[in-house]
Design a protein around this motif. Structure first.
Motif, short mmCIF file in Angstrom:
data_model
loop_
_atom_site.label_atom_id
_atom_site.label_comp_id
_atom_site.label_asym_id
_atom_site.label_seq_id
_atom_site.Cartn_x
_atom_site.Cartn_y
_atom_site.Cartn_z
N GLY A 75 -36.43 -66.67 9.78
CA GLY A 75 -37.81 -67.26 10.14
C GLY A 75 -38.04 -68.32 9.01
N THR A 76 -39.50 -68.57 8.69
CA THR A 76 -39.97 -69.51 7.52
C THR A 76 -40.50 -68.41 6.63
OG1 THR A 76 -40.27 -71.26 9.16
CG2 THR A 76 -41.41 -71.24 6.89
N VAL A 77 -39.78 -68.64 5.39
CA VAL A 77 -40.52 -67.98 4.29
C VAL A 77 -41.66 -68.77 3.54
CG1 VAL A 77 -40.15 -66.71 2.09
CG2 VAL A 77 -38.49 -66.56 3.79
N GLN A 78 -42.92 -68.35 3.50
CA GLN A 78 -43.88 -69.17 2.85
C GLN A 78 -43.94 -68.71 1.26
OE1 GLN A 78 -47.56 -69.11 5.44
NE2 GLN A 78 -46.26 -68.34 7.17
N ALA A 79 -43.36 -69.14 0.51
CA ALA A 79 -42.90 -68.98 -0.77
C ALA A 79 -44.04 -69.26 -1.63
CB ALA A 79 -41.74 -69.44 -1.45
N VAL A 80 -44.56 -70.58 -1.42
CA VAL A 80 -45.85 -70.88 -2.09
C VAL A 80 -46.92 -71.59 -1.13
CG1 VAL A 80 -46.97 -72.69 -3.63
CG2 VAL A 80 -44.44 -71.52 -4.30
N ASN A 81 -47.85 -70.72 -1.28
CA ASN A 81 -49.03 -71.16 -0.05
C ASN A 81 -50.42 -71.66 -0.21
OD1 ASN A 81 -49.61 -70.92 2.63
ND2 ASN A 81 -49.67 -68.79 2.90
N GLY A 82 -50.20 -72.99 -0.75
CA GLY A 82 -51.68 -73.49 -0.98
C GLY A 82 -52.15 -73.38 -2.16
N ILE A 83 -51.41 -73.74 -3.31
CA ILE A 83 -52.00 -73.60 -4.76
C ILE A 83 -52.35 -74.83 -5.38
CG2 ILE A 83 -50.43 -71.30 -4.98
CD1 ILE A 83 -48.77 -73.22 -6.80
N ASP A 124 -44.52 -59.29 3.16
CA ASP A 124 -43.38 -59.93 3.81
C ASP A 124 -43.68 -61.36 3.75
OD1 ASP A 124 -41.18 -61.25 5.12
OD2 ASP A 124 -41.18 -59.69 6.82
N LEU A 125 -43.31 -62.45 3.29
CA LEU A 125 -43.72 -63.69 3.30
C LEU A 125 -43.18 -64.33 4.56
CD1 LEU A 125 -43.48 -64.98 -0.54
CD2 LEU A 125 -45.60 -64.21 0.83
N LEU A 126 -42.43 -63.74 5.34
CA LEU A 126 -42.07 -64.30 6.51
C LEU A 126 -43.42 -64.22 7.59
CD1 LEU A 126 -38.62 -62.76 7.01
CD2 LEU A 126 -38.96 -65.24 7.05
N ALA A 127 -44.19 -63.30 7.46
CA ALA A 127 -45.35 -63.03 8.11
C ALA A 127 -46.43 -62.48 7.13
CB ALA A 127 -45.16 -62.16 9.33
N PRO A 128 -47.23 -63.29 6.45
CA PRO A 128 -48.28 -62.87 5.42
C PRO A 128 -49.24 -62.27 6.40
CG PRO A 128 -47.43 -64.97 4.96
CD PRO A 128 -46.83 -64.81 6.24
N ALA A 141 -48.01 -63.26 -3.97
CA ALA A 141 -47.70 -63.65 -2.65
C ALA A 141 -47.64 -65.09 -2.23
CB ALA A 141 -48.17 -62.61 -1.43
N GLY A 142 -47.39 -65.83 -3.19
CA GLY A 142 -47.35 -67.40 -3.26
C GLY A 142 -48.79 -68.06 -3.35
N ARG A 143 -49.93 -67.32 -3.74
CA ARG A 143 -50.97 -67.89 -4.03
C ARG A 143 -51.56 -67.45 -5.49
NH1 ARG A 143 -55.23 -65.66 -1.15
NH2 ARG A 143 -56.50 -67.62 -0.93
N ILE A 144 -52.44 -68.15 -5.86
CA ILE A 144 -53.11 -67.86 -7.33
C ILE A 144 -54.40 -67.01 -7.00
CG2 ILE A 144 -54.45 -68.86 -9.19
CD1 ILE A 144 -52.92 -71.46 -8.67
N ILE A 145 -54.45 -65.80 -7.41
CA ILE A 145 -55.45 -65.01 -7.20
C ILE A 145 -56.50 -64.62 -8.43
CG2 ILE A 145 -54.20 -63.78 -5.28
CD1 ILE A 145 -54.47 -61.93 -8.66
N GLU A 146 -55.88 -65.11 -9.48
CA GLU A 146 -56.98 -65.03 -10.68
C GLU A 146 -56.63 -66.09 -11.96
OE1 GLU A 146 -59.78 -62.02 -13.30
OE2 GLU A 146 -58.11 -61.17 -12.02
N ARG A 147 -57.59 -66.54 -12.21
CA ARG A 147 -57.19 -67.53 -13.56
C ARG A 147 -58.23 -67.87 -14.55
NH1 ARG A 147 -55.74 -72.74 -10.19
NH2 ARG A 147 -57.81 -73.33 -9.42
N GLY A 148 -57.94 -68.01 -15.74
CA GLY A 148 -58.85 -68.01 -16.66
C GLY A 148 -58.30 -68.18 -18.17
N THR A 149 -59.10 -68.00 -19.16
CA THR A 149 -58.65 -68.09 -20.46
C THR A 149 -58.11 -66.66 -20.79
OG1 THR A 149 -60.63 -67.18 -21.39
CG2 THR A 149 -60.49 -69.61 -21.21
N PRO A 150 -57.19 -66.69 -21.90
CA PRO A 150 -56.61 -65.18 -22.23
C PRO A 150 -57.75 -63.94 -22.20
CG PRO A 150 -55.68 -67.08 -23.61
CD PRO A 150 -56.78 -67.71 -22.71
N ASP A 151 -58.64 -64.46 -22.74
CA ASP A 151 -59.96 -63.57 -23.15
C ASP A 151 -60.52 -63.13 -21.63
OD1 ASP A 151 -59.93 -63.43 -25.77
OD2 ASP A 151 -61.57 -64.86 -26.05
N ASP A 152 -60.58 -64.19 -20.65
CA ASP A 152 -61.18 -63.53 -19.26
C ASP A 152 -60.16 -62.65 -18.75
OD1 ASP A 152 -63.03 -65.46 -19.51
OD2 ASP A 152 -61.99 -67.00 -18.55
N ILE A 153 -58.74 -62.89 -18.89
CA ILE A 153 -57.58 -62.07 -18.19
C ILE A 153 -57.71 -60.83 -18.86
CG2 ILE A 153 -55.33 -62.10 -17.47
CD1 ILE A 153 -57.17 -64.15 -15.93
N TYR A 154 -57.56 -60.84 -20.31
CA TYR A 154 -57.22 -59.55 -20.87
C TYR A 154 -58.52 -58.66 -21.15
CZ TYR A 154 -52.52 -61.24 -21.57
OH TYR A 154 -51.21 -61.64 -21.79
#
Length: 336
Positions: free
Chosen positions: A19-27, A278-282, A230-243
């Motif tokens: 089937g179709t693998v949704q490797a990158v899903n709307g970033i 499974d990115l065939l059926a997220p 799973a093909g999406r960005i779930i968090e982002r920020g500066t290194p201080d934010d993330i760490y």
């Protein structure tokens, strides 16, 4: 300052027998000139597919089905292959994970570096050969005039990666994409390669996208970090934010799995239970909920979008989403 790269709603799919693998899903994300962006996450989360989508180096069964990749005013997703050939290596360069499989074993190093110089910079063979020596010296290879005449198998792993960086920088690109450039190297060589990339970024003002599964590698290198799952960005920020102020349970798990040299007592490293979806059926809702200790009913039904927390810090999690506060209070807090 205008962004050098702007990726909008990128979706990359692969057609397989199953089937179709949704490797990158709307970033969506951006990179400014001279900025270093880190993309981290487990294997299979879509980091490398994001890079190969930008470079338009997808395999035959891969396709960008939606989105824009705006690089310096041009949409790379809509350019022809001939037009992309003028951009690859010239304006955007990429360092791949394993230098031994990226270098041609039957060609001398000089030949491999000179090729792009003659193609993109219109140099003569003699000019390109001279510039090849200068590039090897730039990346810290000793006796460059002698080493440039050698073959890849005569170099160590760290030296081969330096050659790859020299090739990537040969045409003074505006952007460098480094796809796990230190994975196959020991920690001492890893530190040397990261120091080299940091120094080159400061000297040449080259924008860098650093892709890795190792949170420790991006700590002192990147100005911004985005976590993929799973093909999406779930968090982002500066290194201080993330760490120091992570908000997504997946980011918590990644940080807990990294050994700390400043720990006062010995303890087992944390591991995130379960497997990526499974990115065939997220899943219909949040992709992480089957592995999350704090999953709620809404997580299974509705996918959270990236929401701003403070400054540049964003996360896609119902725990921190304003609409989830009422739900949490009604349920008595996060479900364990």
């Amino acid at each position: 300052m205008a962004n050098l790269l702007e990726v909008r709603n990128l979706r990359t799919h692969f057609q397989t027998y199953a089937g179709t693998v949704q490797a990158v899903n709307g970033i969506s994300f951006s990179v400014a000139p001279g900025e270093a962006l880190g993309i981290v996450g487990e294997s299979g989360c879509g980091k490398s597919v994001t890079a190969t989508s930008i470079m338009r180096l997808l395999p035959p069964n891969g396709k960008i089905v939606e989105g824009e990749i705006d690089f310096d005013g041009r949409d790379l997703a809509s350019l022809s292959e001939r037009e992309m050939q003028h951009i690859r290596g010239n304006e955007i360069s990429m360092i791949f994970q394993d230098p031994m499989t990226s270098l041609n074993p039957v060609l001398k190093i000089r030949t491999q570096i000179s090729e792009s110089l003659q193609l993109h910079q219109n140099m003569t063979k003699a000019q390109a050969a001279k510039r090849s020596v200068e590039l090897l010296e730039l990346v810290g290879i000793p006796s460059p005039a002698m080493r440039v005449k050698q073959y890849p198998h005569e170099f160590s792993g760290g030296m081969r990666q330096r050659v790859m960086i020299a090739m990537a920088l040969s045409c003074n690109p505006k952007m460098l994409i480094a796809d796990e450039p230190t994975t196959a190297l020991d920690v001492t060589i890893q530190a040397q390669i990261m120091d080299l990339m940091r120094e080159l970024r400061q000297k040449l003002n080259t924008a860098i996208i650093l892709i890795t599964h190792d949170l420790g590698v991006v700590a002192g290198m990147c100005t911004r970090i985005q976590v993929m799952y799973a093909g999406r960005i779930i968090e982002r920020g500066t290194p201080d934010d993330i760490y120091y102020n992570p908000k997504h349970p997946y980011t918590w798990g990644l940080l807990k799995s990294v050994p700390r040299v400043d720990a006062r007592e010995r303890r087992r490293l944390h591991s995130i239970l379960g497997q990526p979806p499974d990115l065939l059926a997220p899943p219909e809702g949040c992709e992480f909920w089957p592995r999350c200790d704090y999953a709620m009913e809404i997580c299974q039904r509705q996918k959270p979008e990236l929401a701003n927390i403070e400054g540049e810090h964003e996360t896609a999690c119902w725990l921190t989403h304003p609409a989830a506060a009422t739900h949490l209070a009604a349920k008595g807090g996060p479900a364990q």
